[in-house]
Design a protein around this motif. Sequence first.
Motif, short mmCIF file in Angstrom:
data_model
loop_
_atom_site.label_atom_id
_atom_site.label_comp_id
_atom_site.label_asym_id
_atom_site.label_seq_id
_atom_site.Cartn_x
_atom_site.Cartn_y
_atom_site.Cartn_z
N ALA A 1 18.04 36.24 18.15
CA ALA A 1 16.71 36.63 18.47
C ALA A 1 16.33 34.82 18.85
N ILE A 2 16.50 34.23 17.48
CA ILE A 2 15.69 32.68 17.51
C ILE A 2 16.63 31.67 17.13
N TYR A 3 17.54 31.22 17.80
CA TYR A 3 18.69 30.24 18.26
C TYR A 3 18.46 29.44 17.03
N ASP A 4 19.84 28.90 16.03
CA ASP A 4 19.64 27.63 14.89
C ASP A 4 19.87 26.96 15.83
N ARG A 5 18.88 25.40 16.48
CA ARG A 5 19.62 24.46 16.96
C ARG A 5 20.21 23.44 16.11
N SER A 6 19.95 23.62 14.85
CA SER A 6 20.36 22.51 13.92
C SER A 6 22.10 22.20 13.80
N LYS A 7 22.92 23.29 14.19
CA LYS A 7 24.21 23.19 14.06
C LYS A 7 25.15 22.79 15.44
N GLU A 8 24.15 22.23 17.24
CA GLU A 8 25.33 22.55 17.61
C GLU A 8 25.61 21.18 18.03
N HIS A 9 26.67 20.94 19.21
CA HIS A 9 26.95 19.92 19.65
C HIS A 9 26.71 19.05 21.63
N LEU A 10 25.24 18.27 21.24
CA LEU A 10 24.71 18.10 22.96
C LEU A 10 26.05 17.05 23.36
N TYR A 11 26.18 17.58 24.28
CA TYR A 11 26.28 16.16 25.11
C TYR A 11 26.32 15.57 26.28
N GLY A 12 26.32 14.48 27.55
CA GLY A 12 25.33 14.29 28.49
C GLY A 12 24.95 14.82 28.99
N LEU B 1 17.90 20.32 16.55
CA LEU B 1 16.48 19.92 15.64
C LEU B 1 17.17 20.14 14.65
N THR B 2 16.04 19.90 13.55
CA THR B 2 15.94 19.95 12.53
C THR B 2 15.59 21.59 12.04
N THR B 3 15.81 22.55 11.66
CA THR B 3 15.26 23.70 11.55
C THR B 3 14.09 23.84 11.51
N GLU B 4 13.25 22.88 10.65
CA GLU B 4 11.43 22.67 10.97
C GLU B 4 11.13 22.57 12.61
N GLU B 5 11.92 21.61 13.32
CA GLU B 5 11.52 21.47 14.22
C GLU B 5 11.43 22.96 15.75
N ASN B 6 12.81 23.27 15.04
CA ASN B 6 13.40 24.59 15.64
C ASN B 6 12.15 25.59 16.01
N GLU B 7 11.27 25.83 14.65
CA GLU B 7 10.37 26.48 14.01
C GLU B 7 9.62 25.97 14.86
N LEU B 8 9.20 25.53 14.94
CA LEU B 8 7.46 24.95 15.38
C LEU B 8 7.45 25.23 16.39
N ILE B 9 8.58 24.80 17.35
CA ILE B 9 8.71 25.22 18.60
C ILE B 9 8.93 26.42 19.49
N CYS B 10 9.63 27.09 18.60
CA CYS B 10 9.95 28.64 18.98
C CYS B 10 8.81 29.70 18.52
N ARG B 11 8.01 29.98 17.60
CA ARG B 11 7.31 30.24 17.08
C ARG B 11 5.54 30.58 18.06
N VAL B 12 5.58 31.59 18.15
CA VAL B 12 4.18 31.58 19.38
C VAL B 12 3.20 32.45 18.77
N GLY B 13 3.37 33.08 17.38
CA GLY B 13 1.96 34.21 17.23
C GLY B 13 0.24 33.39 17.46
N PRO B 14 0.49 34.45 17.23
CA PRO B 14 -1.92 33.74 16.87
C PRO B 14 -0.98 32.94 15.49
N GLY B 15 -2.33 32.00 14.99
CA GLY B 15 -2.89 30.70 14.48
C GLY B 15 -1.09 29.74 14.21
N THR B 16 -0.56 30.00 15.28
CA THR B 16 1.15 29.15 15.02
C THR B 16 0.85 27.52 15.66
N PRO B 17 0.77 26.91 15.32
CA PRO B 17 0.79 25.31 16.33
C PRO B 17 1.27 25.58 17.86
N MET B 18 2.66 26.24 17.58
CA MET B 18 3.23 26.09 19.50
C MET B 18 2.05 27.40 20.26
#
Length: 434
Positions: free
Chosen positions: A355-366, A2-19
Amino acid sequence: MLTTEENELICRVGPGTPMGDVMRRYWHPLIISDELPEPDCAPIRARLLGEQLVAFRDTNGDVGIVADSCPHRGASMFFGINQECGLMCIYHGWKFDVNGNCVDMPSDIPGSNFIDKVHITAYPTVESAGVIWVYMGPKEHQPPPPNYIFNNLPADHVIAFRVPIYCNYLQSMEGNIDSTHLGTLHVYHQDKVPVDLDSDKPGYPSAKFSLYTRAKYRYARVDVQDTDYGFRLIAERPTDQGNKHIRTNCLVLPYTAFIASQRSGSGGVLIQVPIDDETNQRVGIRYNVKEPFTAAERRSTIEQGALMDPVDPKKRMKRIDNDYMLDRWAQKNTVLAGIWPIPEQDYALIETMGAIYDRSKEHLYGGDAAIIRCRQMLLSMVRDFQEGKPLPGLDPSVQTQKIRSEEIIIGPDDDAWLVGADAGENTVRGERLR
Ligand code: FES
Ligand SMILES: [Fe+2]
């Protein structure tokens, strides 16, 4: 990835955040009923989606979940006195009922009506499956209460426990739908010895044969099928006799996984509730449709699921600061992870990602197909919600009580989706859901 922005978008859940806004449209399992054992018992602290809360059971047995901050001048309601149908702040005596109404204000001037103008933030609750569930969203959007199979069983057919996990909810949830780690992280070396080979035929395999198959065939072909609550995933492995070993898991958005069970009619569910951005709690639920659990089964499920520190029972015993009591000799001789029991193996690996894994650097497979789909769905939920579109699983027509997961063996020519997945959803082999 994920991009860093996408990662932040789905991980953060406090009041007023999109997720956070998305999450607030669902019911959340927050505490175990036994933690508030009787009317007027001591209140307890709770935390959910970044909000500090207090839970209490009033004189009538009803549960209140209120902000841990008195609306007068912010004193902690945890120190309050729970009696006569309300929780009284011990600073100036303002008292609140389970609905958040102020019902007493003894420190105000006699004749004042200020009491009628004050409310504490209070969230609706329901109690079922041995769990207290909370809804934190707008009243007009409150969905029907949780209606899974375990919400509809007698109390002695269900075991519920909760355990803190010291990282973001998504790491935990991704672990629960990750089939390809079973042949590595959870392998005991003894599982590699062939056992119960007469299980290798269409039908339900023995637990030992499944462990052997997972230890021998360490890969899984993962396929995902979207549903109206999230998705089902199939993990297919070969067997020695040329059959197919099928595990069907279901992801119910936003964070619930039905884990393939080795016995028809029973099941395990893992719910990864975001406490805040950097902590989640696993609410584990085991159920058995056919018979009640014994006291020994209840005890061992809770002990294995939540191995707490005897010195500080609010913390887990195996943590990052003691390397999860890793045993290097065991890694090569008994259990590959060198850590046990099984849930601790998962906790060790997901917490040490950060604490919040950075998904912008991983290598996903099947083998990560389900994880990829899960992230796509979470991103769509946020975007759809912002455009006013409905969220998955909330419509009362969704048959959540039919969701099942299980592990079965099918023949070499059987279609896994026609037999495996539908058997999972119905617990009757070969019968289609719709
Ligand atoms: S701060 Fe709670 S009554 Fe004053
Ligand atoms: Fe695992």
